[in-house]
Design a protein around this motif. Sequence first.
Motif, short mmCIF file in Angstrom:
data_model
loop_
_atom_site.label_atom_id
_atom_site.label_comp_id
_atom_site.label_asym_id
_atom_site.label_seq_id
_atom_site.Cartn_x
_atom_site.Cartn_y
_atom_site.Cartn_z
N GLY A 73 0.80 -1.21 0.00
CA GLY A 73 0.00 0.00 0.00
C GLY A 73 0.83 1.26 0.00
O GLY A 73 1.99 1.26 -0.43
N ALA A 74 0.22 2.32 0.50
CA ALA A 74 0.84 3.65 0.48
C ALA A 74 0.67 4.31 1.84
O ALA A 74 -0.30 4.06 2.55
CB ALA A 74 0.19 4.51 -0.60
N CYS A 75 1.61 5.16 2.17
CA CYS A 75 1.55 5.92 3.42
C CYS A 75 0.23 6.71 3.48
O CYS A 75 -0.06 7.51 2.58
CB CYS A 75 2.74 6.87 3.50
N GLY A 76 -0.54 6.45 4.53
CA GLY A 76 -1.83 7.12 4.66
C GLY A 76 -1.71 8.62 4.82
O GLY A 76 -2.46 9.38 4.22
N TYR A 77 -0.76 9.05 5.63
CA TYR A 77 -0.56 10.48 5.84
C TYR A 77 -0.18 11.17 4.52
O TYR A 77 -0.74 12.21 4.16
CB TYR A 77 0.52 10.73 6.89
N CYS A 78 0.76 10.57 3.81
CA CYS A 78 1.23 11.17 2.56
C CYS A 78 0.13 11.18 1.50
O CYS A 78 -0.04 12.17 0.78
CB CYS A 78 2.47 10.43 2.03
N ALA A 79 -0.61 10.08 1.41
CA ALA A 79 -1.69 10.00 0.43
C ALA A 79 -2.74 11.07 0.69
O ALA A 79 -3.25 11.69 -0.25
CB ALA A 79 -2.31 8.61 0.44
N THR A 80 -3.04 11.30 1.97
CA THR A 80 -4.00 12.33 2.32
C THR A 80 -3.46 13.72 1.98
O THR A 80 -4.15 14.54 1.38
CB THR A 80 -4.36 12.24 3.82
N SER A 81 -2.21 13.97 2.34
CA SER A 81 -1.65 15.31 2.08
C SER A 81 -1.45 15.57 0.59
O SER A 81 -1.51 16.71 0.16
CB SER A 81 -0.34 15.51 2.85
N HIS A 82 -1.24 14.51 -0.19
CA HIS A 82 -1.10 14.67 -1.65
C HIS A 82 -2.44 14.59 -2.37
O HIS A 82 -2.49 14.65 -3.60
CB HIS A 82 -0.15 13.59 -2.21
N LYS A 83 -3.50 14.40 -1.59
CA LYS A 83 -4.87 14.36 -2.12
C LYS A 83 -5.10 13.20 -3.10
O LYS A 83 -5.82 13.34 -4.09
CB LYS A 83 -5.26 15.70 -2.75
N VAL A 84 -4.47 12.05 -2.82
CA VAL A 84 -4.66 10.86 -3.66
C VAL A 84 -5.18 9.67 -2.84
O VAL A 84 -5.27 8.55 -3.36
CB VAL A 84 -3.37 10.47 -4.42
N ALA A 85 -5.56 9.90 -1.59
CA ALA A 85 -6.02 8.80 -0.73
C ALA A 85 -7.24 8.11 -1.32
O ALA A 85 -7.31 6.88 -1.35
CB ALA A 85 -6.32 9.32 0.68
N ASP A 86 -8.20 8.88 -1.81
CA ASP A 86 -9.41 8.28 -2.38
C ASP A 86 -9.07 7.43 -3.60
O ASP A 86 -9.57 6.32 -3.74
CB ASP A 86 -10.43 9.36 -2.76
#
Length: 118
Positions: A73-86
């Motif tokens: 997977g991917a770092c949750g914090y980073c995905a959220t801050s990069h706006k790609v979590a969804d």
Amino acid sequence: MSEFKVAVVIYEPIDGDMARAYRGLKTALEFKQAGDDVLVQFDGSGVDTLAAISNADHPMNGLATALADNITGACGYCATSHKVADAIEEAGWTLLSDAGGEASNRKLMVEGYQILTF
């Protein structure tokens, strides 16, 4: 039994040096095909790469598909801050949060993985 335990961590953003991200994924695939214990995780700006290559039209989607069982997977914090979590979650990947909301490299070391970064 695997001879090696390798964790490939992709930090490179897709709009950066795409060859670096490609090389990391190809390295992971080489270890996988040799029967080694390999996993791939995306961290930092690399979360953008996972979101992009999850698209079936992306030229590196075949690598993501070939490594699907190895991508943690991917770092949750980073995905959220990069706006790609969804986008990452919609593609079926996990948002990693084992280090206070972030992906843990220490966990990889504790589990005996040698970490290769790209």
